[in-house]
Design an enzyme around this catalytic site. Sequence first.
Site, short mmCIF file in Angstrom:
data_model
loop_
_atom_site.label_atom_id
_atom_site.label_comp_id
_atom_site.label_asym_id
_atom_site.label_seq_id
_atom_site.Cartn_x
_atom_site.Cartn_y
_atom_site.Cartn_z
N HIS A 1 -56.80 -8.68 -56.21
CA HIS A 1 -57.26 -9.94 -55.62
C HIS A 1 -58.78 -9.91 -55.48
CE1 HIS A 1 -53.01 -10.48 -53.80
NE2 HIS A 1 -53.14 -11.20 -54.89
N GLU B 1 -61.07 -9.36 -52.13
CA GLU B 1 -60.85 -8.16 -51.33
C GLU B 1 -61.82 -7.05 -51.77
OE1 GLU B 1 -56.66 -7.49 -51.81
OE2 GLU B 1 -56.15 -9.45 -50.99
N GLU C 1 -53.04 -1.87 -47.40
CA GLU C 1 -53.86 -2.98 -46.92
C GLU C 1 -54.93 -2.38 -46.02
OE1 GLU C 1 -53.71 -6.14 -47.65
OE2 GLU C 1 -51.74 -6.39 -48.62
N HIS D 1 -55.33 -3.03 -51.42
CA HIS D 1 -55.62 -4.41 -51.04
C HIS D 1 -56.30 -4.45 -49.68
CE1 HIS D 1 -53.05 -6.54 -54.12
NE2 HIS D 1 -52.56 -5.31 -54.22
N ARG E 1 -59.33 -15.80 -54.95
CA ARG E 1 -58.26 -14.79 -54.92
C ARG E 1 -57.72 -14.45 -56.31
NH1 ARG E 1 -53.68 -13.23 -51.61
NH2 ARG E 1 -51.70 -13.32 -52.73
#
Length: 444
Positions: free
Chosen positions: A204, A207, A406, A332, A262
């Site tokens: 993405h 990020e 994440e 991510h 994104r």
Amino acid sequence: MLHTCQLITKQKNKNDRDQLLQSKRNMKSLLAVDLIVITFVLCSARRFDSAKVFRVKPENEKQVNLMRNLATVIQPIDFWYPDSASQIVNQMEVDFLVSADQTKNVEALLKNNNIHYEILFQNLQEDIDKQLDNKRNATSRHSYTKYNDWSQISSWIARIASKNPELVSRIKIGNTFENRPIYLLKIGKQKDAEKAIFVDCGIHAREWISPAFCQWFVKEAIRTYGKDSNMKNILDNMNLYIVPLVNIDGYVWSWTQNRFWRKNRSNASSNACVGVDLNRNFDVTWGTVDASKNPCEEVYCGTSPESEPETKAITTFIRSHLSSIKAYLTIHSYSQMVLFPYGYTYEKVPNYNTLNALAKGAAKAIASLYGKKYKYGASASTIYPSSGCSDDWAYDQGIKYSFTFELRDKGKYGFLLPETEIKETCQEIMLAVKFLANYILNQT
């Protein structure tokens, strides 16, 4: 919604020019019509002056439904967490971006429905400007504690491989939609080790901390190889396949046009809206949960599974190395979580207990350095259900140790994690990756 570069060229045909010349009009008039007139509509990045990011926590089904329908009432709205309105549930913290001209309407709507809210960003453009601690210029050098643009990353990939040929090799695994080369860095002493871990960053575009980690990881692996017995053991007995940046086109766009872009930059759908969510494009329950067939949606899954060249580059390489790849890690942000399959169903995978224990161990390793707490668990139940995701696809290919990280933070900065936090974030995640690598070496 976005400004696009346009070059409009107007030229009179040859006959018109001949007639003008023959009429011997004065030079001023002649130049005005005879020369090619070019009008440039300059490329300009989308700005977020006075735009705000709200956080709400719906407390009943009425409020949930209102939040789910918010994007149809007020536009544009960009959901940061979860990534689509359909995933909003009771008691979930919801972060979303609202343009400056809609903030009063949103606040009025929330107040009228007794939905408590806080504003995470009062003027988003100011925070975008703050994220880069030092102003950039064309001669800026690559730095492991700064966010690097694609040209810096590309040069770094070539340089790190050429300077460390005994440990690193650069492999081109495909091209992006806009024909930029996608490179993988193979790290390890053995040419064909029996065990390997595949790591990708930057699926993405917005990020930025994700590709920053991959760069840090490669640097640290090389730097500590001769000093850290643990790292030496890993690299002597295992290959690490690192893709520093998957979604290069989207990343470039996030630097030049829209900081919060994104998707990739595909326009293969023949729709005015551009981009496919690469983490909805893998061939695993494609297009079912938290995935849209509408090209204008953030979670647009593409025209078919693996329709995107970036997705295809990853899947082709992994399929050709399935005999050795024992773990798949995809990086991510944001929300501080260690996740594992499945995302598309609440059903537990056969080795759920092992994966849960490993995720717990990884979270413990992360917390041991700076005390940052990472939630862990199966994706569907821990974050929200989703389909067509890379970790589920890897797991179903037989890679039974498949994880999504994440990274920082939990919303204070969101996608605008300051450069001052790059080092600490990368250091703590490095511990988690080494923890998993040691397990792979010793137990598989």
